[in-house]
Design a protein around this motif. Structure first.
Motif, PDB file in Angstrom:
ATOM      1  N   ASP A 141       0.864  -1.185   0.000  1.00  0.00           N
ATOM      2  CA  ASP A 141       0.000   0.000   0.000  1.00  0.00           C
ATOM      3  C   ASP A 141       0.897   1.230   0.000  1.00  0.00           C
ATOM      4  N   ASN A 143       0.372   4.417  -0.915  1.00  0.00           N
ATOM      5  CA  ASN A 143      -0.185   5.638  -0.335  1.00  0.00           C
ATOM      6  C   ASN A 143      -0.139   5.574   1.191  1.00  0.00           C
ATOM      7  N   GLY A 144      -0.527   4.417   1.757  1.00  0.00           N
ATOM      8  CA  GLY A 144      -0.488   4.271   3.204  1.00  0.00           C
ATOM      9  C   GLY A 144       0.919   4.283   3.763  1.00  0.00           C
ATOM     10  N   TYR A 147       1.761   8.364   3.328  1.00  0.00           N
ATOM     11  CA  TYR A 147       0.886   9.298   4.034  1.00  0.00           C
ATOM     12  C   TYR A 147       0.150   8.595   5.165  1.00  0.00           C
ATOM     13  N   SER A 211      -5.820   8.650  -0.652  1.00  0.00           N
ATOM     14  CA  SER A 211      -5.805   7.306  -1.233  1.00  0.00           C
ATOM     15  C   SER A 211      -6.746   7.183  -2.425  1.00  0.00           C
ATOM     16  N   TRP A 216      -3.044   6.565  -7.208  1.00  0.00           N
ATOM     17  CA  TRP A 216      -3.162   5.285  -6.499  1.00  0.00           C
ATOM     18  C   TRP A 216      -4.281   4.410  -7.051  1.00  0.00           C
ATOM     19  N   GLN A 217      -5.081   4.942  -7.951  1.00  0.00           N
ATOM     20  CA  GLN A 217      -6.247   4.217  -8.447  1.00  0.00           C
ATOM     21  C   GLN A 217      -6.039   3.590  -9.819  1.00  0.00           C
ATOM     22  N   TRP A 221       0.704   1.642  -9.036  1.00  0.00           N
ATOM     23  CA  TRP A 221       0.415   1.592  -7.600  1.00  0.00           C
ATOM     24  C   TRP A 221      -0.905   0.890  -7.314  1.00  0.00           C
ATOM     25  N   GLU A 222      -1.861   0.989  -8.207  1.00  0.00           N
ATOM     26  CA  GLU A 222      -3.097   0.224  -8.038  1.00  0.00           C
ATOM     27  C   GLU A 222      -2.804  -1.265  -8.190  1.00  0.00           C
ATOM     28  N   HIS A 225      -0.939  -2.599  -5.106  1.00  0.00           N
ATOM     29  CA  HIS A 225      -1.803  -2.728  -3.938  1.00  0.00           C
ATOM     30  C   HIS A 225      -2.589  -4.040  -3.947  1.00  0.00           C
ATOM     31  N   TYR A 465      -8.384  15.126   5.663  1.00  0.00           N
ATOM     32  CA  TYR A 465      -8.453  13.678   5.437  1.00  0.00           C
ATOM     33  C   TYR A 465      -8.814  12.940   6.725  1.00  0.00           C
ATOM     34  N   SER A 470     -10.751   9.222   1.817  1.00  0.00           N
ATOM     35  CA  SER A 470      -9.844   9.011   0.689  1.00  0.00           C
ATOM     36  C   SER A 470      -9.666  10.269  -0.158  1.00  0.00           C
TER      37      SER A 470
END
Length: 559
Positions: A141, A143-144, A147, A211, A216-217, A221-222, A225, A465, A470
């Motif tokens: 993950d 993004n996690g 951030y 996120s 990230w979508q 990176w998607e 994940h 956030y 998200s």
């Protein structure tokens, strides 16, 4: 282990699909092959000879070891672009290995941190000859990892950006350069203005804090994940309670399909990113070498997955060190079954099991020009070297309550008995601010009977956030909002006579960026404003610390 003997060393320039050639080191055991292969891809090289005692132990124990220098690093050709080419280059090199006469059709992927990224990114398209992954200190993950609730981890990725930008600092302390980079405003211009080069990958991270943001979508990176759910081979994962990737590793392990997870294993020690104990606490029985980690554990795993030998430990488990007890426990599920125990903010600075009927509030100033300095924690990469510019990582001695006007402390009564927690601590706050957006931080510590306090876990959120949103959501200055901050996993035994301490503030720097108290993307802000923050508790405001207390060991495998 076998006694060290002669090995055969070779170097190859292996051609990728686009014609770029990558320097690839091969060490073969003495004697006749073929052999099982351990394969790793490393960006942290200088193009010279590689002297890694742990790799040599693998060779001396009958493994062919292949170590490749990543594109644009060391003696490899091409341009270094972090993350971009690792999937295609890794798959191309696996195909090259499969064509070599010295491999026996059993390959294991290996390496920690970025080297584990180089494993994860291949894991959904592995040839059948790859039988396992040995992952250390990295999850999927991204993004996690970068951030927490909209707050950027400077000490991880600004630090990493400055040290991997390929800039010659002329003998200047790299940590000093990073410390200057943390404070640059606007941060989005730091790369060109301070480093002298544009880092598009870093700018992408700055531009996508949520996120739900496009970065990230879709794309790399998607795909990364979702990869754990697509893995078809057993995975051994090594993590540390004070490592930067702790949360991401737990989430990736949980994503493994049940039939794969029951053949896999997650080991969590009292370690930092370098997989060693660190900080101000002692961790008896927390050594890395042995069945809990280190080369012995690596050999046992590869002997099991690549050579078919019996595995000496439990599979499908989380094997974790409990801080404060000095004991290792093997859990059949995570989080283990527990009782959630609430400690309410109470009276004037108390933490109590009963909620105050009267409403209370307290205000404190937050000046982004004078942030609270990081004192310990798991979201820190600063565990390499010794520099006055590096924050102290892991669990460290905390300042006394009241040491700053912008840190509000709540303290429980002494515990009547030992209290074991395993899982995620959560903190519920009710807050308001004079700013249009801002941040709130929490830190949980154990205060020993001596009065010394050591941090257990910490967290942070921006109001934009808040509560895991998200995407950015608006905040009306002065409005009271509930914020729930879920902290990273931990296993910790609080001792009888100790107190639980909660510190609330609005900055934790440089673990996280300094919030400018302005709405909009933080990295584009060149200005800052001061703000007044207010906490509320009692009656309508059920502000509390939620502890996952292990009451029964019904899912305990052994200890």
């Amino acid at each position: 282990m076998n006694e060290p003997g002669e090995i055969n060393v070779s170097g190859f320039m292996v051609e990728m699909r686009d014609g770029v050639r990558l320097k690839t080191h091969v060490w073969l055991p003495r004697g006749e092959g073929p052999w099982s292969v351990v394969f790793l891809r490393n960006p942290y090289v200088d193009g010279g000879e590689i002297h890694d005692p742990d790799l040599m132990k693998l060779v001396h124990n009958g493994y062919a070891v292949v170590c490749q220098e990543c594109r644009g690093r060391g003696a490899s050709e091409g341009e270094w672009e972090p993350f971009v080419n690792e999937r295609s280059d890794g798959l191309d090199t696996l195909n090259w290995i499969l064509g070599q006469p010295w491999q026996d059709g059993n390959i294991g992927l290996y390496g920690g941190s970025y080297l584990s990224f180089n494993q994860w990114v291949l894991a959904d398209e592995l040839p059948p000859e790859v039988k396992t992954l040995y992952i250390s200190v990295l999850g999927t993950d991204q993004n996690g990892f970068i951030y927490m609730n909209g707050m950027f981890r400077h000490d991880i990725y600004t630090n990493w950006a400055t040290s991997n930008a390929g800039v010659d600092w002329g003998g200047r302390d790299p940590a000093e350069v990073a410390a200057e980079a943390y404070r640059y405003r606007p941060q989005v211009e730091m790369d060109e203005k301070l480093l002298g080069k544009r880092l598009d990958w870093y700018r992408d991270f700055l531009a996508n804090p949520g996120s739900g943001d496009p970065l990230w979508q879709e794309g790399l990176w998607e795909e990364l994940h979702s990869i754990p759910s697509k893995v078809n081979v057993p995975v051994c994962m090594a993590a540390g309670w004070f490592d930067i990737a702790l949360d991401a590793m737990f989430r990736s392990f949980a994503q493994l399909r049940p039939e794969i997870r029951e053949r896999s294993r997650l080991v969590v020690g009292p370690w930092v990113h370098s997989l060693i104990p660190y900080g101000d606490l002692a961790f008896p029985n927390g050594e890395v070498e042995g069945p809990n980690g280190g080369t012995r554990a690596v050999l046992e795993w590869f002997d099991y997955t690549l050579k078919g030998k019996p595995y000496p430990d439990k599979l499908g488990v989380v094997h974790a060190y409990t801080i404060g007890s000095g004991q290792w426990t093997t859990w059949s599920e995570w989080p283990p079954r527990h009782e959630t125990v609430s400690c309410f903010l109470n009276a004037e600075g108390g933490l109590d099991p009963t909620r105050e009927k009267r409403e209370w509030s307290i205000s404190f100033p937050y000046d982004p020009a004078d942030p609270v300095e990081t004192a310990g924690g798991s979201g820190l990469l600063s565990v390499y070297g010794d520099s006055p510019y590096l924050p102290k990582a892991a669990s460290v001695l905390q300042p006394e309550p009241g040491y700053r006007a912008d840190v509000v402390t709540f303290l429980s009564e002494p515990l009547a008995r030992n209290l074991s927690i395993a899982g995620r601590i959560s903190v519920v706050l009710f807050v308001s601010s004079t700013a249009e957006d801002t941040a709130f931080t929490v830190k949980i510590s154990e205060v020993h009977p001596s009065g010394e306090a050591y941090n257990i876990a910490d967290g942070i959120t921006s109001l934009a956030y808040r509560n895991g949103s998200s995407t950015a959501i608006a905040y009306e200055p002065g409005k009271i909002e509930r914020i729930d901050i879920e902290l990273w996993p931990i296993a910790w035994r609080l001792g009888s006579g100790s107190r639980i301490r909660l510190d609330v503030s609005s900055s934790n720097f440089p673990a996280y960026h300094v919030h400018p108290n302005l709405a909009g993307n933080w990295a584009e802000q060149g200005e800052i404003r001061t703000a007044v923050q207010t906490l509320y508790w009692g009656d309508r405001y059920e502000a509390s610390v939620e502890l996952p207390v292990v009451a029964k060991a019904s899912n305990l495998v052994d200890s």
